[in-house]
Design a protein around this motif. Structure first.
Motif, PDB file in Angstrom:
ATOM      1  N   ASP A   1       2.336   6.099   5.016  1.00  0.00           N
ATOM      2  CA  ASP A   1       2.063   4.837   3.446  1.00  0.00           C
ATOM      3  C   ASP A   1       3.254   4.623   2.309  1.00  0.00           C
ATOM      4  O   ASP A   1       2.817   3.465   2.479  1.00  0.00           O
ATOM      5  N   ALA A   2       3.944   5.486   2.466  1.00  0.00           N
ATOM      6  CA  ALA A   2       4.726   5.366   1.454  1.00  0.00           C
ATOM      7  C   ALA A   2       6.051   3.635   1.832  1.00  0.00           C
ATOM      8  O   ALA A   2       5.773   3.115   0.678  1.00  0.00           O
ATOM      9  N   LYS A   3       6.415   3.842   3.466  1.00  0.00           N
ATOM     10  CA  LYS A   3       7.623   2.777   3.098  1.00  0.00           C
ATOM     11  C   LYS A   3       6.578   1.518   3.510  1.00  0.00           C
ATOM     12  O   LYS A   3       6.756   0.786   2.921  1.00  0.00           O
ATOM     13  N   ALA A   4       5.578   1.636   3.763  1.00  0.00           N
ATOM     14  CA  ALA A   4       4.406   0.342   3.496  1.00  0.00           C
ATOM     15  C   ALA A   4       3.842   0.311   2.032  1.00  0.00           C
ATOM     16  O   ALA A   4       4.220  -1.404   1.510  1.00  0.00           O
ATOM     17  N   VAL A   5       4.151   0.807   1.042  1.00  0.00           N
ATOM     18  CA  VAL A   5       3.592   0.282  -0.230  1.00  0.00           C
ATOM     19  C   VAL A   5       5.270  -0.144  -0.741  1.00  0.00           C
ATOM     20  O   VAL A   5       5.080  -1.592  -1.682  1.00  0.00           O
ATOM     21  N   LEU A   6       6.635   0.324   0.005  1.00  0.00           N
ATOM     22  CA  LEU A   6       7.751   0.368  -0.796  1.00  0.00           C
ATOM     23  C   LEU A   6       7.976  -1.227  -0.180  1.00  0.00           C
ATOM     24  O   LEU A   6       7.918  -2.045  -0.882  1.00  0.00           O
ATOM     25  N   ILE A   7       7.058  -1.900   1.076  1.00  0.00           N
ATOM     26  CA  ILE A   7       7.468  -3.340   1.654  1.00  0.00           C
ATOM     27  C   ILE A   7       6.810  -4.502   0.339  1.00  0.00           C
ATOM     28  O   ILE A   7       6.640  -5.256   0.106  1.00  0.00           O
ATOM     29  N   SER A   8       5.626  -3.740   0.445  1.00  0.00           N
ATOM     30  CA  SER A   8       4.415  -4.478   0.748  1.00  0.00           C
ATOM     31  C   SER A   8       4.584  -4.382  -1.442  1.00  0.00           C
ATOM     32  O   SER A   8       4.139  -5.737  -1.455  1.00  0.00           O
ATOM     33  N   ASP A   9       4.499  -4.136  -2.101  1.00  0.00           N
ATOM     34  CA  ASP A   9       4.124  -4.095  -3.147  1.00  0.00           C
ATOM     35  C   ASP A   9       5.419  -4.358  -4.291  1.00  0.00           C
ATOM     36  O   ASP A   9       5.548  -4.623  -5.304  1.00  0.00           O
ATOM     37  N   PHE A  10       6.964  -3.752  -3.734  1.00  0.00           N
ATOM     38  CA  PHE A  10       8.207  -3.662  -4.051  1.00  0.00           C
ATOM     39  C   PHE A  10       8.810  -5.035  -3.558  1.00  0.00           C
ATOM     40  O   PHE A  10      10.221  -5.412  -3.453  1.00  0.00           O
ATOM     41  N   GLY A  11       8.782  -5.245  -2.092  1.00  0.00           N
ATOM     42  CA  GLY A  11       9.517  -6.393  -1.790  1.00  0.00           C
ATOM     43  C   GLY A  11      10.393  -5.992  -0.937  1.00  0.00           C
ATOM     44  O   GLY A  11      11.663  -6.615  -0.478  1.00  0.00           O
ATOM     45  N   VAL A  12      10.780  -4.339  -0.366  1.00  0.00           N
ATOM     46  CA  VAL A  12      11.741  -3.861   0.386  1.00  0.00           C
ATOM     47  C   VAL A  12      11.792  -4.547   1.509  1.00  0.00           C
ATOM     48  O   VAL A  12      10.932  -4.719   1.756  1.00  0.00           O
ATOM     49  N   LYS A  13      13.060  -4.190   1.995  1.00  0.00           N
ATOM     50  CA  LYS A  13      13.379  -4.644   3.993  1.00  0.00           C
ATOM     51  C   LYS A  13      12.822  -3.793   3.835  1.00  0.00           C
ATOM     52  O   LYS A  13      13.537  -2.396   3.862  1.00  0.00           O
ATOM     53  N   VAL A  14      12.485  -3.589   5.303  1.00  0.00           N
ATOM     54  CA  VAL A  14      11.948  -2.792   6.727  1.00  0.00           C
ATOM     55  C   VAL A  14      12.980  -2.118   6.831  1.00  0.00           C
ATOM     56  O   VAL A  14      13.175  -1.041   6.538  1.00  0.00           O
ATOM     57  N   ASN A  15      14.632  -2.953   6.880  1.00  0.00           N
ATOM     58  CA  ASN A  15      15.761  -2.167   7.642  1.00  0.00           C
ATOM     59  C   ASN A  15      16.343  -1.199   6.666  1.00  0.00           C
ATOM     60  O   ASN A  15      17.202  -0.186   7.218  1.00  0.00           O
ATOM     61  N   ALA A  16      16.082  -0.877   5.105  1.00  0.00           N
ATOM     62  CA  ALA A  16      16.140  -0.442   4.165  1.00  0.00           C
ATOM     63  C   ALA A  16      15.539   0.467   4.297  1.00  0.00           C
ATOM     64  O   ALA A  16      15.920   1.821   3.516  1.00  0.00           O
ATOM     65  N   LEU A  17      14.681   0.704   4.895  1.00  0.00           N
ATOM     66  CA  LEU A  17      13.421   1.973   4.783  1.00  0.00           C
ATOM     67  C   LEU A  17      13.512   2.694   6.609  1.00  0.00           C
ATOM     68  O   LEU A  17      12.810   3.749   6.217  1.00  0.00           O
ATOM     69  N   ALA A  18      14.820   2.775   7.208  1.00  0.00           N
ATOM     70  CA  ALA A  18      14.779   3.204   8.188  1.00  0.00           C
ATOM     71  C   ALA A  18      14.944   4.509   8.673  1.00  0.00           C
ATOM     72  O   ALA A  18      14.121   5.292   9.911  1.00  0.00           O
ATOM     73  N   LYS A  19      15.313   5.582   7.767  1.00  0.00           N
ATOM     74  CA  LYS A  19      15.371   6.906   7.511  1.00  0.00           C
ATOM     75  C   LYS A  19      14.826   7.414   6.446  1.00  0.00           C
ATOM     76  O   LYS A  19      14.669   6.971   5.289  1.00  0.00           O
ATOM     77  N   PRO A  20      14.190   8.586   6.716  1.00  0.00           N
ATOM     78  CA  PRO A  20      13.070   9.506   5.437  1.00  0.00           C
ATOM     79  C   PRO A  20      13.965   9.731   4.115  1.00  0.00           C
ATOM     80  O   PRO A  20      13.079   9.340   3.252  1.00  0.00           O
ATOM     81  N   ALA A  21      15.083   9.494   4.134  1.00  0.00           N
ATOM     82  CA  ALA A  21      15.861   9.812   3.047  1.00  0.00           C
ATOM     83  C   ALA A  21      15.886   8.327   2.254  1.00  0.00           C
ATOM     84  O   ALA A  21      15.746   8.388   1.155  1.00  0.00           O
ATOM     85  N   ASN A  22      16.001   7.451   3.045  1.00  0.00           N
ATOM     86  CA  ASN A  22      16.502   6.369   2.291  1.00  0.00           C
ATOM     87  C   ASN A  22      15.039   5.666   1.277  1.00  0.00           C
ATOM     88  O   ASN A  22      15.119   5.469   0.236  1.00  0.00           O
ATOM     89  N   ILE A  23      13.416   6.144   2.498  1.00  0.00           N
ATOM     90  CA  ILE A  23      12.816   5.727   1.628  1.00  0.00           C
ATOM     91  C   ILE A  23      12.592   6.659   0.517  1.00  0.00           C
ATOM     92  O   ILE A  23      12.080   5.492  -0.757  1.00  0.00           O
TER      93      ILE A  23
END
Length: 64
Positions: free
Chosen positions: A23-45
């Motif tokens: 869910d956190a990843k989805a928020v960062l992608i949809s609301d903030f335009g973060v690229k999926v590959n920038a969130l590959a690891k939990p620490a990166n999220i």
């Protein structure tokens, strides 16, 4: 009055309903335009959220 509306812009954005890393990843992608590959690891999220001033207070700590 317009000034008062902009006062909270430096406040962190808190997503209390987010309880999983997915869910956190989805928020960062949809609301903030973060690229999926920038969130590959939990620490990166968490790191990216901190950079953006986003807080997920109900994410389980053991998923870090």
């Amino acid at each position: 009055e317009a000034e008062a509306a902009n006062k909270g812009t430096n406040e962190p954005k808190v997503y209390a309903l987010v309880k999983t890393l997915q869910d956190a990843k989805a928020v960062l992608i949809s609301d903030f335009g973060v690229k999926v590959n920038a969130l590959a690891k939990p620490a990166n999220i968490r790191k990216k959220a901190a950079e953006l001033g986003v807080e997920f207070p109900n994410l389980p700590a053991d998923e870090a």
